[in-house]
Design a protein around this motif. Structure first.
Motif, PDB file in Angstrom:
ATOM      1  N   ALA A   1      -6.623  -1.977   4.324  1.00 15.50           N
ATOM      2  CA  ALA A   1      -5.422  -2.799   4.450  1.00 15.50           C
ATOM      3  C   ALA A   1      -5.673  -4.016   5.334  1.00 15.50           C
ATOM      4  CB  ALA A   1      -4.268  -1.961   5.013  1.00 15.50           C
TER       5      ALA A   1
ATOM      6  N   PHE B   1       0.838  -1.190   0.000  1.00 11.84           N
ATOM      7  CA  PHE B   1       0.000   0.000   0.000  1.00 11.84           C
ATOM      8  C   PHE B   1       0.879   1.249   0.000  1.00 11.84           C
ATOM      9  CE2 PHE B   1      -4.614  -0.676   1.547  1.00 11.84           C
ATOM     10  CZ  PHE B   1      -4.753  -1.815   0.755  1.00 11.84           C
TER      11      PHE B   1
ATOM     12  N   ASN C   1      -5.542  -7.842   4.130  1.00 14.98           N
ATOM     13  CA  ASN C   1      -4.501  -8.619   4.787  1.00 14.98           C
ATOM     14  C   ASN C   1      -4.987 -10.001   5.233  1.00 14.98           C
ATOM     15  OD1 ASN C   1      -1.696  -8.598   5.729  1.00 14.98           O
ATOM     16  ND2 ASN C   1      -2.563  -8.679   7.791  1.00 14.98           N
TER      17      ASN C   1
ATOM     18  N   VAL D   1      -0.328  -7.652   3.299  1.00 16.70           N
ATOM     19  CA  VAL D   1      -0.322  -6.220   3.016  1.00 16.70           C
ATOM     20  C   VAL D   1       0.765  -5.546   3.830  1.00 16.70           C
ATOM     21  CG1 VAL D   1      -1.608  -4.055   3.133  1.00 16.70           C
ATOM     22  CG2 VAL D   1      -2.780  -6.152   2.455  1.00 16.70           C
TER      23      VAL D   1
ATOM     24  N   ILE E   1      -0.353  -5.446  10.322  1.00 11.50           N
ATOM     25  CA  ILE E   1       0.136  -4.800   9.101  1.00 11.50           C
ATOM     26  C   ILE E   1       1.537  -4.264   9.348  1.00 11.50           C
ATOM     27  CG2 ILE E   1      -0.277  -3.000   7.398  1.00 11.50           C
ATOM     28  CD1 ILE E   1      -2.495  -5.011   7.410  1.00 11.50           C
TER      29      ILE E   1
ATOM     30  N   VAL F   1       2.605  -1.570   4.254  1.00 11.43           N
ATOM     31  CA  VAL F   1       2.281  -0.165   4.005  1.00 11.43           C
ATOM     32  C   VAL F   1       3.552   0.667   4.021  1.00 11.43           C
ATOM     33  CG1 VAL F   1       1.087   1.881   4.891  1.00 11.43           C
ATOM     34  CG2 VAL F   1      -0.035  -0.349   5.007  1.00 11.43           C
TER      35      VAL F   1
END
Length: 390
Positions: A32, A11, A36, A41, A66, A43
């Motif tokens: 996200a 992301f 996920n 995912v 995340i 970021v």
């Protein structure tokens, strides 16, 4: 086809919760977290921090599963043209430098997912000239709407069109936003509407009870477009008519202190302010509501509405942007923007019991639209249509 859990989507959001702004872009984090559950995912956020003593500061955290990498850069305090140029340059440098540091720890992602145009798309757009780089875009910004109209500048528009053209697909959070993006020439063969997502805590074990004392709740960032002054004027109007109820104002932002001053000036003793709260505290505040109130001048798809409906709580809101796509006679009341009399009448209809709602129907419908698993599967189909092998 089974999902390969080793596939990683990176992301690249323009907005995302960070150490200087805890709530900004929280709807992106919800996307996200939903995806996920199907893919991995990560970021990578680039964010300006005026208090930073050095030029760049790379931080790594893990929030709700995340892996989040944030490249802070020293944001100029000035708002002049030169300072804005420096800010833009530091952002671009920070994005490439942040990606370099990310790649020192992680392999190349299967593809990128940009949230909010245009600056966040610079990295995959440039990389695409040197090697095959797949990226997707999700837009949340209201700047394309006529009421906002901040999508300006020939250079911005030229770059944005090229960024969209090179993408493997684009989504908007409402049909209204998609329509206005198309109006600006931002078309794509793989252009879908995929909703914001409601966090699971809003679905768990709550049943709205009409026997609760009449209490309205407003939740927002207190931006000017939220028209909190109009809400308070509607409260004053109902008070003058002898209606018994209370209003809880949840959140903080640019109009927060002004709203408290107006409340005092109008003598509204049935209005309380919580300030910024999050998580279960927001759930608790909203579960006690007879209805959620949103009196915005313009919107896309407000997350507070998806959250309220997921709790089974009806919504009184203005008929602007993507809101009419969410609210109907079964789950709320639509009114015209800036019509204080109409807002007061809608609140009175709920308070008096003239209009009633079935919370279980509201909640069941929201479950089919806003649950993380529903939205995640829509994104997987969207990725596949763009050619991603997942």
């Amino acid at each position: 086809m089974a999902i390969d859990q080793k596939k990683t989507v990176l992301f690249l959001p323009a907005w995302y919760p960070n150490r200087t702004h805890l709530s900004v872009g929280s709807f992106v984090r919800s996307h996200a977290e939903a995806i996920n559950t199907k893919l991995k995912v990560d970021v990578l956020l680039v964010f300006g921090d005026e208090s930073l003593e050095k030029l760049f500061d790379f931080q790594q955290t893990n929030v709700n599963g995340i892996d989040t990498y944030i490249q802070y850069f020293k944001k100029p305090k000035s708002t002049g043209a030169i300072a804005q140029f420096v800010k833009a340059s530091l952002y671009v440098i920070g994005q490439f430098y942040g990606y370099f540091l990310y790649r020192k720890q992680q392999p190349k992602p299967a593809f990128f997912h940009v949230h909010v145009l245009t600056r966040a798309a610079i990295l995959p757009f440039v990389l695409n000239f040197f090697s095959k780089t797949t990226y997707y875009i999700t837009e949340h910004w209201s700047r394309y709407l006529p009421a906002d109209n901040s999508y300006q500048g020939w250079l911005r528009k030229l770059v944005t069109k090229q960024v969209v053209k090179k993408a493997s697909g684009i989504t908007a959070v409402s049909e209204n936003l998609k329509l206005n993006m198309l109006r600006h020439g931002l078309a794509h063969p793989n252009f879908k509407v995929i909703s914001n997502v409601t966090k699971p805590i809003f679905f768990n074990g709550y049943r709205y009870k009409e026997s609760l004392p009449i209490q309205f709740v407003h939740v927002s960032n207190f931006a000017t477009c939220k028209n909190v002054k109009g809400i308070l004027e509607a409260v004053q109007l109902l008070n003058s008519r002898g209606c018994s109820f209370s209003l809880k104002m949840v959140g903080s932002g640019e109009e927060y202190e002004a709203a408290k001053i107006i409340t005092e000036q109008l003598g509204l003793t049935n209005v309380t302010f919580t300030g910024f709260i999050y998580g279960t505290a927001v759930v608790e505040a909203m579960t006690n509501a007879s209805a959620i109130i949103l009196f915005s001048d313009y919107e896309n798809q407000p997350v507070v509405i998806t959250e309220a409906l997921s709790l089974g709580v009806p919504v009184i809101a203005t008929s602007v942007g993507g809101i009419p796509e969410m609210i109907n006679q079964s789950n709320g009341i639509l009114i015209a923007a800036n019509d204080v009399e109409a807002l007061a009448a809608a609140m009175l209809a709920v308070a008096s019991g003239e209009i009633k709602f079935d919370s279980e129907v509201i909640k069941a419908d929201a479950l089919q639209k806003f649950h993380p698993s529903v939205v995640a599967n829509q994104f997987l189909d969207f990725y596949r249509l763009g050619g991603a092998e997942i």
